[in-house]
Design an enzyme around this catalytic site. Structure first.
Site, PDB file in Angstrom:
ATOM      1  N   GLY A   1      -2.770 -13.247  13.020  1.00 37.90           N
ATOM      2  CA  GLY A   1      -4.604 -13.240  12.365  1.00 37.90           C
ATOM      3  C   GLY A   1      -5.625 -13.887  12.502  1.00 37.90           C
TER       4      GLY A   1
ATOM      5  NE  ARG B   1       0.774  -6.065  10.118  1.00 41.18           N
ATOM      6  CZ  ARG B   1       0.042  -6.760   9.225  1.00 41.18           C
ATOM      7  NH1 ARG B   1      -0.900  -6.942   8.552  1.00 41.18           N
ATOM      8  NH2 ARG B   1       0.568  -8.417  10.442  1.00 41.18           N
TER       9      ARG B   1
ATOM     10  CE1 TYR C   1      -3.748  -2.338  -0.016  1.00 38.26           C
ATOM     11  CE2 TYR C   1      -2.455  -3.329   1.894  1.00 38.26           C
ATOM     12  CZ  TYR C   1      -3.380  -3.489   1.274  1.00 38.26           C
ATOM     13  OH  TYR C   1      -3.832  -4.931   0.315  1.00 38.26           O
TER      14      TYR C   1
END
Length: 357
Positions: free
Chosen positions: A312, A224, A177
Protein backbone atom coordinates in the site's frame (compact mmCIF):
# COMPACT_ATOMS: atom_id res chain seq x y z
CA UNK A 1 11.19 -20.78 -3.15
CA UNK A 2 8.79 -18.56 -5.06
CA UNK A 3 10.25 -15.13 -5.74
CA UNK A 4 8.40 -11.82 -5.61
CA UNK A 5 9.65 -11.32 -9.17
CA UNK A 6 8.39 -14.57 -10.65
CA UNK A 7 5.53 -14.32 -13.10
CA UNK A 8 2.05 -15.55 -12.16
CA UNK A 9 -0.98 -16.36 -14.28
CA UNK A 10 -4.23 -14.84 -13.05
CA UNK A 11 -7.03 -15.98 -15.34
CA UNK A 12 -6.23 -14.60 -18.78
CA UNK A 13 -3.61 -12.23 -17.36
CA UNK A 14 0.07 -13.09 -17.11
CA UNK A 15 1.47 -10.95 -14.31
CA UNK A 16 5.21 -10.25 -14.79
CA UNK A 17 5.77 -10.21 -11.02
CA UNK A 18 3.87 -10.90 -7.80
CA UNK A 19 3.76 -7.32 -6.55
CA UNK A 20 0.25 -5.92 -6.24
CA UNK A 21 -0.47 -2.25 -5.70
CA UNK A 22 -3.11 -2.25 -2.96
CA UNK A 23 -6.19 -0.04 -3.19
CA UNK A 24 -5.79 3.29 -1.42
CA UNK A 25 -8.22 6.20 -1.15
CA UNK A 26 -6.72 9.32 -2.75
CA UNK A 27 -9.78 11.67 -3.05
CA UNK A 28 -8.56 13.19 -6.30
CA UNK A 29 -11.70 12.67 -8.39
CA UNK A 30 -13.45 15.56 -10.12
CA UNK A 31 -16.98 16.71 -9.37
CA UNK A 32 -19.54 14.07 -10.17
CA UNK A 33 -17.16 11.26 -9.24
CA UNK A 34 -15.19 11.53 -12.48
CA UNK A 35 -11.69 10.14 -13.01
CA UNK A 36 -9.16 12.74 -14.14
CA UNK A 37 -6.03 13.03 -16.33
CA UNK A 38 -3.95 13.21 -13.14
CA UNK A 39 -5.39 9.87 -12.07
CA UNK A 40 -4.38 8.41 -15.43
CA UNK A 41 -0.83 9.67 -14.93
CA UNK A 42 -0.72 8.41 -11.32
CA UNK A 43 -1.69 4.85 -12.16
CA UNK A 44 0.43 4.76 -15.32
CA UNK A 45 3.49 5.74 -13.27
CA UNK A 46 2.97 2.56 -11.22
CA UNK A 47 2.24 0.18 -14.08
CA UNK A 48 5.29 -2.00 -13.41
CA UNK A 49 3.30 -3.62 -10.58
CA UNK A 50 2.16 -7.10 -11.47
CA UNK A 51 -1.36 -5.86 -10.78
CA UNK A 52 -2.80 -2.50 -9.75
CA UNK A 53 -5.99 -2.38 -7.70
CA UNK A 54 -7.57 1.04 -7.95
CA UNK A 55 -8.77 3.24 -5.12
CA UNK A 56 -12.26 2.42 -3.88
CA UNK A 57 -14.89 3.24 -6.51
CA UNK A 58 -18.51 3.67 -5.43
CA UNK A 59 -21.00 1.44 -7.28
CA UNK A 60 -23.92 3.77 -6.49
CA UNK A 61 -24.48 7.25 -5.10
CA UNK A 62 -25.70 5.97 -1.73
CA UNK A 63 -22.60 3.76 -1.68
CA UNK A 64 -20.22 6.73 -1.70
CA UNK A 65 -18.29 6.93 1.54
CA UNK A 66 -15.93 9.90 1.19
CA UNK A 67 -16.12 13.14 -0.78
CA UNK A 68 -13.78 13.35 -3.74
CA UNK A 69 -13.94 9.67 -4.61
CA UNK A 70 -14.69 8.30 -8.09
CA UNK A 71 -17.71 6.29 -9.17
CA UNK A 72 -18.80 3.72 -11.72
CA UNK A 73 -22.55 4.21 -11.81
CA UNK A 74 -23.07 6.83 -14.54
CA UNK A 75 -22.14 6.97 -18.22
CA UNK A 76 -19.94 10.01 -17.57
CA UNK A 77 -18.01 8.20 -14.86
CA UNK A 78 -17.53 5.16 -17.08
CA UNK A 79 -16.21 7.33 -19.91
CA UNK A 80 -13.85 9.16 -17.55
CA UNK A 81 -12.09 5.93 -16.61
CA UNK A 82 -11.19 4.96 -20.19
CA UNK A 83 -8.10 7.22 -20.38
CA UNK A 84 -6.95 5.82 -17.02
CA UNK A 85 -7.07 2.18 -18.06
CA UNK A 86 -5.64 3.03 -21.49
CA UNK A 87 -2.67 4.79 -19.86
CA UNK A 88 -1.98 1.80 -17.60
CA UNK A 89 -2.17 -0.62 -20.51
CA UNK A 90 0.02 1.61 -22.70
CA UNK A 91 2.68 1.38 -19.99
CA UNK A 92 2.40 -2.42 -19.91
CA UNK A 93 0.27 -2.70 -16.76
CA UNK A 94 -2.90 -4.44 -15.60
CA UNK A 95 -5.57 -2.85 -13.40
CA UNK A 96 -8.62 -4.02 -11.43
CA UNK A 97 -11.21 -1.57 -10.10
CA UNK A 98 -11.99 -1.90 -6.42
CA UNK A 99 -15.75 -1.58 -5.94
CA UNK A 100 -16.47 -0.04 -2.55
CA UNK A 101 -19.96 0.48 -1.12
CA UNK A 102 -19.50 2.44 2.11
CA UNK A 103 -22.78 1.37 3.69
CA UNK A 104 -23.10 3.11 7.06
CA UNK A 105 -19.68 4.79 6.65
CA UNK A 106 -21.07 7.80 4.81
CA UNK A 107 -22.97 11.01 5.47
CA UNK A 108 -25.85 13.01 3.96
CA UNK A 109 -23.48 15.98 3.56
CA UNK A 110 -21.53 13.86 1.06
CA UNK A 111 -24.31 12.16 -0.91
CA UNK A 112 -27.53 13.98 -0.04
CA UNK A 113 -28.87 10.61 1.10
CA UNK A 114 -29.19 8.83 4.42
CA UNK A 115 -26.60 6.04 4.56
CA UNK A 116 -27.85 2.47 4.54
CA UNK A 117 -26.59 -0.58 6.37
CA UNK A 118 -27.61 -4.02 7.54
CA UNK A 119 -28.96 -2.51 10.77
CA UNK A 120 -29.66 0.90 12.30
CA UNK A 121 -26.33 0.90 14.14
CA UNK A 122 -23.94 3.81 13.63
CA UNK A 123 -20.26 3.34 12.88
CA UNK A 124 -17.73 4.32 15.52
CA UNK A 125 -16.04 7.67 15.07
CA UNK A 126 -16.29 10.54 12.62
CA UNK A 127 -16.68 10.28 8.85
CA UNK A 128 -15.25 12.63 6.24
CA UNK A 129 -17.68 15.10 4.64
CA UNK A 130 -17.32 18.17 2.41
CA UNK A 131 -17.86 20.19 5.59
CA UNK A 132 -15.19 18.46 7.63
CA UNK A 133 -15.37 15.46 9.98
CA UNK A 134 -18.83 14.67 11.31
CA UNK A 135 -20.08 11.98 13.71
CA UNK A 136 -21.10 8.87 11.81
CA UNK A 137 -24.90 8.97 11.42
CA UNK A 138 -27.28 6.15 12.19
CA UNK A 139 -27.92 4.38 8.88
CA UNK A 140 -31.29 3.25 7.60
CA UNK A 141 -31.57 -0.51 8.00
CA UNK A 142 -32.19 -2.14 4.63
CA UNK A 143 -35.44 -4.06 4.29
CA UNK A 144 -34.97 -7.69 3.32
CA UNK A 145 -36.35 -7.05 -0.16
CA UNK A 146 -33.85 -4.21 -0.72
CA UNK A 147 -30.69 -6.16 0.06
CA UNK A 148 -30.37 -7.96 -3.31
CA UNK A 149 -30.48 -4.60 -5.10
CA UNK A 150 -27.36 -3.47 -3.24
CA UNK A 151 -25.63 -6.77 -4.05
CA UNK A 152 -26.54 -6.20 -7.70
CA UNK A 153 -24.99 -2.71 -7.58
CA UNK A 154 -21.54 -4.32 -7.49
CA UNK A 155 -22.38 -6.32 -10.62
CA UNK A 156 -23.65 -3.29 -12.51
CA UNK A 157 -20.52 -1.33 -11.59
CA UNK A 158 -18.38 -4.29 -12.62
CA UNK A 159 -19.96 -4.28 -16.07
CA UNK A 160 -19.19 -0.59 -16.36
CA UNK A 161 -15.61 -1.25 -15.22
CA UNK A 162 -15.07 -3.74 -18.02
CA UNK A 163 -16.64 -1.30 -20.50
CA UNK A 164 -14.14 1.29 -19.25
CA UNK A 165 -11.19 -1.02 -19.92
CA UNK A 166 -10.44 -2.46 -16.48
CA UNK A 167 -9.09 -6.00 -16.48
CA UNK A 168 -11.35 -7.00 -13.60
CA UNK A 169 -12.83 -5.88 -10.30
CA UNK A 170 -12.15 -6.44 -6.62
CA UNK A 171 -15.16 -6.22 -4.28
CA UNK A 172 -14.26 -4.33 -1.10
CA UNK A 173 -15.39 -6.79 1.54
CA UNK A 174 -13.02 -5.43 4.19
CA UNK A 175 -12.39 -2.53 6.57
CA UNK A 176 -15.88 -1.95 7.93
CA UNK A 177 -17.67 -1.08 4.68
CA UNK A 178 -20.96 -2.61 3.52
CA UNK A 179 -19.93 -6.23 2.88
CA UNK A 180 -17.88 -6.17 6.07
CA UNK A 181 -20.88 -4.75 7.93
CA UNK A 182 -23.01 -7.72 6.89
CA UNK A 183 -20.25 -10.11 8.04
CA UNK A 184 -20.11 -8.32 11.40
CA UNK A 185 -21.87 -9.53 14.53
CA UNK A 186 -22.41 -6.03 15.96
CA UNK A 187 -23.07 -3.88 12.87
CA UNK A 188 -25.45 -6.60 11.67
CA UNK A 189 -28.11 -7.43 14.26
CA UNK A 190 -30.67 -8.60 11.73
CA UNK A 191 -32.94 -11.56 12.41
CA UNK A 192 -33.82 -12.35 8.79
CA UNK A 193 -31.89 -14.44 6.26
CA UNK A 194 -29.05 -11.87 6.18
CA UNK A 195 -28.23 -11.85 9.89
CA UNK A 196 -27.65 -13.95 12.96
CA UNK A 197 -25.92 -17.21 12.08
CA UNK A 198 -22.66 -17.46 10.16
CA UNK A 199 -24.54 -18.86 7.17
CA UNK A 200 -26.80 -15.81 7.15
CA UNK A 201 -24.07 -13.20 7.76
CA UNK A 202 -22.03 -14.41 4.76
CA UNK A 203 -25.03 -14.37 2.42
CA UNK A 204 -24.69 -10.77 1.23
CA UNK A 205 -21.00 -11.19 0.38
CA UNK A 206 -21.72 -14.37 -1.57
CA UNK A 207 -24.67 -12.82 -3.41
CA UNK A 208 -22.62 -9.75 -4.37
CA UNK A 209 -19.76 -11.94 -5.64
CA UNK A 210 -22.10 -14.30 -7.50
CA UNK A 211 -23.91 -11.41 -9.20
CA UNK A 212 -20.56 -9.95 -10.27
CA UNK A 213 -19.37 -13.29 -11.62
CA UNK A 214 -22.58 -13.55 -13.63
CA UNK A 215 -21.99 -10.05 -15.01
CA UNK A 216 -18.29 -10.14 -15.94
CA UNK A 217 -16.97 -13.66 -15.34
CA UNK A 218 -15.17 -15.41 -12.50
CA UNK A 219 -11.67 -14.65 -13.80
CA UNK A 220 -12.48 -10.93 -13.61
CA UNK A 221 -13.96 -11.02 -10.10
CA UNK A 222 -12.06 -10.89 -6.80
CA UNK A 223 -12.76 -9.84 -3.21
CA UNK A 224 -10.79 -8.22 -0.38
CA UNK A 225 -11.33 -9.31 3.23
CA UNK A 226 -10.11 -8.21 6.67
CA UNK A 227 -10.80 -11.17 8.97
CA UNK A 228 -11.20 -10.05 12.57
CA UNK A 229 -10.65 -6.40 11.64
CA UNK A 230 -12.30 -3.74 13.78
CA UNK A 231 -12.40 -0.80 11.37
CA UNK A 232 -15.20 1.71 12.04
CA UNK A 233 -16.20 -0.30 15.10
CA UNK A 234 -17.16 -3.59 13.45
CA UNK A 235 -16.70 -6.80 15.39
CA UNK A 236 -16.88 -10.37 14.13
CA UNK A 237 -17.69 -13.37 16.28
CA UNK A 238 -16.33 -16.83 15.37
CA UNK A 239 -13.76 -15.43 12.93
CA UNK A 240 -12.28 -18.79 11.78
CA UNK A 241 -15.73 -20.32 11.32
CA UNK A 242 -17.07 -17.19 9.62
CA UNK A 243 -14.28 -17.03 7.05
CA UNK A 244 -14.05 -20.79 6.52
CA UNK A 245 -17.74 -20.72 5.62
CA UNK A 246 -17.36 -17.64 3.43
CA UNK A 247 -14.37 -19.01 1.54
CA UNK A 248 -16.15 -22.33 1.09
CA UNK A 249 -19.03 -20.60 -0.66
CA UNK A 250 -16.75 -18.28 -2.67
CA UNK A 251 -14.70 -21.29 -3.82
CA UNK A 252 -17.77 -22.49 -5.72
CA UNK A 253 -17.56 -19.29 -7.76
CA UNK A 254 -13.90 -19.82 -8.78
CA UNK A 255 -12.94 -16.17 -8.21
CA UNK A 256 -9.75 -14.72 -9.68
CA UNK A 257 -8.33 -14.22 -6.18
CA UNK A 258 -9.05 -13.47 -2.55
CA UNK A 259 -7.13 -10.53 -1.07
CA UNK A 260 -6.59 -10.88 2.69
CA UNK A 261 -5.33 -8.22 5.06
CA UNK A 262 -3.20 -9.15 8.09
CA UNK A 263 -5.94 -8.22 10.55
CA UNK A 264 -5.85 -11.57 12.37
CA UNK A 265 -3.15 -13.73 13.92
CA UNK A 266 -0.91 -15.57 11.51
CA UNK A 267 -2.34 -18.96 12.44
CA UNK A 268 -5.84 -17.74 11.52
CA UNK A 269 -4.58 -16.46 8.18
CA UNK A 270 -2.78 -19.73 7.52
CA UNK A 271 -6.07 -21.51 8.13
CA UNK A 272 -7.64 -19.32 5.47
CA UNK A 273 -4.80 -20.16 3.08
CA UNK A 274 -5.64 -23.84 3.57
CA UNK A 275 -9.35 -23.16 3.12
CA UNK A 276 -9.00 -21.17 -0.09
CA UNK A 277 -8.07 -23.27 -3.15
CA UNK A 278 -7.42 -20.37 -5.51
CA UNK A 279 -4.99 -17.49 -5.83
CA UNK A 280 -4.36 -15.65 -2.56
CA UNK A 281 -3.14 -12.06 -2.28
CA UNK A 282 -1.82 -11.16 1.18
CA UNK A 283 -1.28 -7.69 2.56
CA UNK A 284 1.25 -8.75 5.24
CA UNK A 285 1.00 -5.85 7.71
CA UNK A 286 -1.90 -4.19 9.50
CA UNK A 287 -3.42 -1.55 7.20
CA UNK A 288 -2.81 1.99 8.49
CA UNK A 289 -0.60 0.58 11.23
CA UNK A 290 2.87 1.88 12.10
CA UNK A 291 4.73 -0.47 9.74
CA UNK A 292 4.80 -0.66 5.96
CA UNK A 293 5.13 -3.87 3.97
CA UNK A 294 8.70 -4.49 2.88
CA UNK A 295 10.67 -7.18 1.11
CA UNK A 296 11.09 -9.27 4.28
CA UNK A 297 7.35 -9.42 4.98
CA UNK A 298 6.65 -10.22 1.34
CA UNK A 299 9.16 -13.07 1.24
CA UNK A 300 7.81 -14.42 4.53
CA UNK A 301 4.29 -14.73 3.19
CA UNK A 302 5.37 -16.11 -0.17
CA UNK A 303 7.07 -18.82 1.84
CA UNK A 304 3.80 -19.47 3.70
CA UNK A 305 1.88 -20.01 0.49
CA UNK A 306 0.65 -16.61 -0.65
CA UNK A 307 0.62 -16.22 -4.42
CA UNK A 308 0.81 -12.43 -4.57
CA UNK A 309 1.77 -9.69 -2.10
CA UNK A 310 0.07 -6.30 -1.92
CA UNK A 311 1.90 -3.12 -1.01
CA UNK A 312 0.00 0.00 0.00
CA UNK A 313 1.77 3.09 1.32
CA UNK A 314 5.11 2.09 -0.20
CA UNK A 315 3.60 2.71 -3.65
CA UNK A 316 2.62 6.30 -2.82
CA UNK A 317 6.11 7.79 -2.81
CA UNK A 318 7.72 5.10 -4.97
CA UNK A 319 6.18 4.79 -8.43
CA UNK A 320 9.10 2.49 -9.27
CA UNK A 321 8.58 0.30 -6.19
CA UNK A 322 9.10 -2.95 -8.10
CA UNK A 323 12.57 -1.85 -9.23
CA UNK A 324 13.45 -0.66 -5.74
CA UNK A 325 12.44 -3.99 -4.23
CA UNK A 326 14.24 -5.97 -6.93
CA UNK A 327 17.49 -4.06 -6.47
CA UNK A 328 17.29 -3.48 -2.70
CA UNK A 329 17.13 0.28 -3.19
CA UNK A 330 15.85 2.65 -0.48
CA UNK A 331 12.07 3.02 -0.26
CA UNK A 332 11.18 6.71 0.08
CA UNK A 333 8.68 7.84 2.74
CA UNK A 334 5.36 9.40 1.75
CA UNK A 335 4.26 12.83 2.96
CA UNK A 336 1.16 12.05 5.02
CA UNK A 337 -0.02 15.65 4.88
CA UNK A 338 -0.77 15.20 1.16
CA UNK A 339 -2.78 11.99 1.43
CA UNK A 340 -6.26 13.51 1.13
CA UNK A 341 -5.58 17.12 0.16
CA UNK A 342 -6.26 16.89 -3.57
CA UNK A 343 -4.00 18.30 -6.27
CA UNK A 344 -0.89 16.78 -7.80
CA UNK A 345 1.50 17.46 -4.90
CA UNK A 346 2.16 14.19 -3.12
CA UNK A 347 0.43 12.44 -6.00
CA UNK A 348 2.38 12.90 -9.23
CA UNK A 349 5.44 14.60 -7.74
CA UNK A 350 7.32 11.59 -6.33
CA UNK A 351 10.35 10.74 -8.51
CA UNK A 352 11.78 7.38 -9.48
CA UNK A 353 15.07 6.40 -7.85
CA UNK A 354 17.92 8.60 -8.97
CA UNK A 355 21.07 6.57 -9.55
CA UNK A 356 24.38 8.32 -9.03
CA UNK A 357 26.00 9.34 -12.32
Amino acid sequence: MTSLFDSHRLGDLLLPNRVVMAPMTRVRAAAGGLATPSMAAYYAQRATAGLIVSEGVQPSLVGQSNPGTPGLHTDEQTDSWRPVTAAVHANGGRIFAQLMHGGRVSHPDTTGLQPVGPSAVAATGEVFTPNGPRPAPVPRALATAEVPEHAAAYARAASRAIEAGFDGVELHGANGYLISQFLSSNANVRTDRYGGSVAHRIRFAVEAAAATVDAVGADRTAIRLSPGGTFWGVEESDVPALYDALLGELARLDLAYVHVEATADEDVLLGLRRAWPGALVVNPVMPMGPKQTGRAEADHWLGLGADLISFGRAFLANPDLVERLRNNLPVAPADESTYYQGGDAGYLTYPTYQYAS
